[in-house]
Scaffold this motif. Structure first.
Motif, PDB file in Angstrom:
ATOM      1  N   ASP A   1      61.485 -50.139 -16.643  1.00 39.81           N
ATOM      2  CA  ASP A   1      60.046 -49.986 -16.833  1.00 39.81           C
ATOM      3  C   ASP A   1      59.529 -50.984 -17.870  1.00 39.81           C
ATOM      4  O   ASP A   1      58.377 -51.407 -17.806  1.00 39.81           O
ATOM      5  CB  ASP A   1      59.710 -48.566 -17.287  1.00 39.81           C
ATOM      6  N   LEU A   2      60.389 -51.317 -18.817  1.00 40.92           N
ATOM      7  CA  LEU A   2      60.077 -52.378 -19.780  1.00 40.92           C
ATOM      8  C   LEU A   2      61.058 -53.507 -19.503  1.00 40.92           C
ATOM      9  O   LEU A   2      62.208 -53.469 -19.945  1.00 40.92           O
ATOM     10  CB  LEU A   2      60.217 -51.870 -21.223  1.00 40.92           C
ATOM     11  N   GLY A   3      60.642 -54.488 -18.741  1.00 41.47           N
ATOM     12  CA  GLY A   3      61.537 -55.546 -18.291  1.00 41.47           C
ATOM     13  C   GLY A   3      61.927 -56.523 -19.372  1.00 41.47           C
ATOM     14  O   GLY A   3      61.330 -56.565 -20.460  1.00 41.47           O
ATOM     15  N   ALA A   4      62.931 -57.327 -19.081  1.00 42.29           N
ATOM     16  CA  ALA A   4      63.443 -58.316 -20.028  1.00 42.29           C
ATOM     17  C   ALA A   4      62.353 -59.276 -20.454  1.00 42.29           C
ATOM     18  O   ALA A   4      61.525 -59.701 -19.636  1.00 42.29           O
ATOM     19  CB  ALA A   4      64.616 -59.078 -19.402  1.00 42.29           C
ATOM     20  N   ASP A   5      62.342 -59.588 -21.717  1.00 42.39           N
ATOM     21  CA  ASP A   5      61.428 -60.536 -22.353  1.00 42.39           C
ATOM     22  C   ASP A   5      60.015 -59.986 -22.494  1.00 42.39           C
ATOM     23  O   ASP A   5      59.106 -60.704 -22.890  1.00 42.39           O
ATOM     24  CB  ASP A   5      61.381 -61.867 -21.593  1.00 42.39           C
ATOM     25  N   ARG A   6      59.819 -58.714 -22.190  1.00 46.81           N
ATOM     26  CA  ARG A   6      58.493 -58.125 -22.404  1.00 46.81           C
ATOM     27  C   ARG A   6      58.265 -57.956 -23.904  1.00 46.81           C
ATOM     28  O   ARG A   6      59.118 -57.428 -24.609  1.00 46.81           O
ATOM     29  CB  ARG A   6      58.371 -56.780 -21.719  1.00 46.81           C
ATOM     30  N   PRO A   7      57.111 -58.361 -24.425  1.00 47.03           N
ATOM     31  CA  PRO A   7      56.803 -58.156 -25.841  1.00 47.03           C
ATOM     32  C   PRO A   7      56.523 -56.684 -26.133  1.00 47.03           C
ATOM     33  O   PRO A   7      55.873 -55.999 -25.332  1.00 47.03           O
ATOM     34  CB  PRO A   7      55.566 -59.020 -26.062  1.00 47.03           C
ATOM     35  N   LEU A   8      57.020 -56.209 -27.243  1.00 43.50           N
ATOM     36  CA  LEU A   8      56.771 -54.839 -27.680  1.00 43.50           C
ATOM     37  C   LEU A   8      55.930 -54.908 -28.948  1.00 43.50           C
ATOM     38  O   LEU A   8      56.429 -55.295 -30.012  1.00 43.50           O
ATOM     39  CB  LEU A   8      58.085 -54.105 -27.944  1.00 43.50           C
ATOM     40  N   VAL A   9      54.683 -54.552 -28.842  1.00 48.00           N
ATOM     41  CA  VAL A   9      53.756 -54.625 -29.972  1.00 48.00           C
ATOM     42  C   VAL A   9      53.765 -53.280 -30.696  1.00 48.00           C
ATOM     43  O   VAL A   9      53.397 -52.254 -30.104  1.00 48.00           O
ATOM     44  CB  VAL A   9      52.329 -54.953 -29.488  1.00 48.00           C
ATOM     45  N   PRO A  10      54.208 -53.243 -31.956  1.00 47.04           N
ATOM     46  CA  PRO A  10      54.293 -51.975 -32.686  1.00 47.04           C
ATOM     47  C   PRO A  10      53.002 -51.176 -32.684  1.00 47.04           C
ATOM     48  O   PRO A  10      53.018 -49.951 -32.506  1.00 47.04           O
ATOM     49  CB  PRO A  10      54.677 -52.419 -34.104  1.00 47.04           C
ATOM     50  N   GLU A  11      51.865 -51.858 -32.861  1.00 42.21           N
ATOM     51  CA  GLU A  11      50.593 -51.144 -32.878  1.00 42.21           C
ATOM     52  C   GLU A  11      50.324 -50.468 -31.541  1.00 42.21           C
ATOM     53  O   GLU A  11      49.834 -49.333 -31.466  1.00 42.21           O
ATOM     54  CB  GLU A  11      49.450 -52.117 -33.210  1.00 42.21           C
ATOM     55  N   GLU A  12      50.656 -51.169 -30.454  1.00 45.78           N
ATOM     56  CA  GLU A  12      50.448 -50.620 -29.110  1.00 45.78           C
ATOM     57  C   GLU A  12      51.340 -49.404 -28.885  1.00 45.78           C
ATOM     58  O   GLU A  12      50.901 -48.382 -28.334  1.00 45.78           O
ATOM     59  CB  GLU A  12      50.743 -51.690 -28.066  1.00 45.78           C
ATOM     60  N   ILE A  13      52.587 -49.524 -29.328  1.00 44.72           N
ATOM     61  CA  ILE A  13      53.529 -48.413 -29.166  1.00 44.72           C
ATOM     62  C   ILE A  13      53.066 -47.207 -29.979  1.00 44.72           C
ATOM     63  O   ILE A  13      53.088 -46.064 -29.504  1.00 44.72           O
ATOM     64  CB  ILE A  13      54.947 -48.834 -29.605  1.00 44.72           C
ATOM     65  N   GLY A  14      52.642 -47.464 -31.225  1.00 45.28           N
ATOM     66  CA  GLY A  14      52.181 -46.376 -32.072  1.00 45.28           C
ATOM     67  C   GLY A  14      51.006 -45.631 -31.473  1.00 45.28           C
ATOM     68  O   GLY A  14      50.950 -44.396 -31.505  1.00 45.28           O
ATOM     69  N   GLN A  15      50.057 -46.375 -30.893  1.00 45.73           N
ATOM     70  CA  GLN A  15      48.900 -45.749 -30.278  1.00 45.73           C
ATOM     71  C   GLN A  15      49.279 -45.003 -29.005  1.00 45.73           C
ATOM     72  O   GLN A  15      48.808 -43.889 -28.763  1.00 45.73           O
ATOM     73  CB  GLN A  15      47.847 -46.811 -29.962  1.00 45.73           C
ATOM     74  N   ARG A  16      50.151 -45.610 -28.209  1.00 50.19           N
ATOM     75  CA  ARG A  16      50.539 -45.005 -26.932  1.00 50.19           C
ATOM     76  C   ARG A  16      51.282 -43.689 -27.144  1.00 50.19           C
ATOM     77  O   ARG A  16      51.062 -42.706 -26.431  1.00 50.19           O
ATOM     78  CB  ARG A  16      51.412 -45.985 -26.140  1.00 50.19           C
ATOM     79  N   PHE A  17      52.163 -43.645 -28.147  1.00 48.77           N
ATOM     80  CA  PHE A  17      52.986 -42.456 -28.359  1.00 48.77           C
ATOM     81  C   PHE A  17      52.531 -41.612 -29.538  1.00 48.77           C
ATOM     82  O   PHE A  17      53.177 -40.632 -29.879  1.00 48.77           O
ATOM     83  CB  PHE A  17      54.454 -42.866 -28.532  1.00 48.77           C
TER      84      PHE A  17
END
Length: 295
Positions: free
Chosen positions: A82-98
């Motif tokens: 679901d999160l493929g190779a080389d996909r950027p993981l933005v901490p702010e986005e993750i924090g908001q999403r979860f």
């Protein structure tokens, strides 16, 4: 029944193991995630909406807290694709999403980086790494792969690895003659016998996992000892007829007993043979674990 057997069986009945037994794969928390139609769908949108608030995720978290739950969720999403190779993981986005703090996100990404799933670089950020960089011997990654789309490959690979590790460990363990260890192994066989008679799969699996881990630890090879966690993970995620350990029956119990007997007499050859028989794949399974190649 020994005091140890009674205590272990009582504890097993009162505890939630969080593990899937044979035939229970579809009830494992991983299966709740929506993993179809991945192509072209943004990774966050492909996840189950109920996974958005990590704090609500009781199932599958096994008491790990927000940090552990986020590691679990992101790890599953990476391993499933679901999160493929080389996909950027933005901490702010993750924090908001979860709906978790920046500290929880930062610590979770560090754990995933230690497992080889992501990499963090200055001016680049955090990105998902390719499978070739993952620590495939990490117990968490073993679990995530075993209950994800790669379940068949993971279980086959685990079976092949056990076929290589455990017969050798059994042969080496026979040369150490430690009565305390042999008694503990015998206790585990007794517990498995009682559990099988009562239909207690949880107790059986726990005693079985301890049996195999202890056998590796007493082999006297520290490199093998570090692999004991892999064997435990393999037993916990088997979920199907891969080896003789996966279906509690009299034959499986007898093979465990023969291993203990061989250790008691110091017969390494007999211990190795009994372990190979225990790890032999069931006849109805198409993929048979091969014997070691001759060089």
């Amino acid at each position: 029944m020994s005091t140890l057997a009674h205590t272990m069986m009582t504890a097993a009945r009162s505890a939630d193991s969080g593990l899937a037994g044979p035939g229970d794969l579809d009830r494992y928390p991983y299966a709740e995630a929506h993993v179809v139609d991945r192509v072209g769908a943004p990774a966050w949108e492909s996840a189950d909406p109920e996974l958005g608030r990590v704090g609500r995720r009781a199932a599958g978290s096994r008491g790990r807290g927000l940090h552990g739950q986020l590691v679990q969720q992101l790890g599953q999403m990476i391993v499933s694709g679901d999160l493929g190779a080389d996909r950027p993981l933005v901490p702010e986005e993750i924090g908001q999403r979860f709906e978790v703090s920046r500290t929880v996100v930062r610590e979770s990404l560090r754990v995933l980086e230690a497992k080889g799933l992501v990499s963090a670089r200055p001016n680049v950020g955090t990105r998902v790494r390719p499978v070739s960089d993952w620590n495939l011997l990490d117990p968490d990654i073993i679990e995530w792969r075993a209950f994800g789309p790669q379940r068949d490959d993971q279980r086959r690979e685990l079976s092949e690895l056990r076929w290589t590790i455990e017969p050798l460990a059994a042969r080496l363990a026979a040369g150490h003659g430690r009565e305390d260890v042999q008694q503990r192994l015998a206790d585990m066989v007794e517990i498995m016998g009682h559990a099988m008679g009562q239909g207690d799969a949880i107790t059986f699996s726990r005693a079985d996992a301890e049996f195999h881990s202890l056998l590796i630890q007493v082999a006297g090879n520290r490199m093998l000892e570090h692999l004991s966690g892999i064997v435990s993970a393999a037993l916990q995620v088997s979920g199907g007829p891969v080896t003789g350990c996966d279906r509690p029956n009299e034959t499986s119990l007898a093979h465990h007993g023969r291993i203990v007997e061989a250790l008691g007499t110091g017969d390494g050859t007999a211990a190795e043979s009994a372990m190979r028989q225990l790890l032999t794949v069931h006849p109805e399974v198409e993929r048979v674990v091969p014997a070691p190649r001759e060089h």
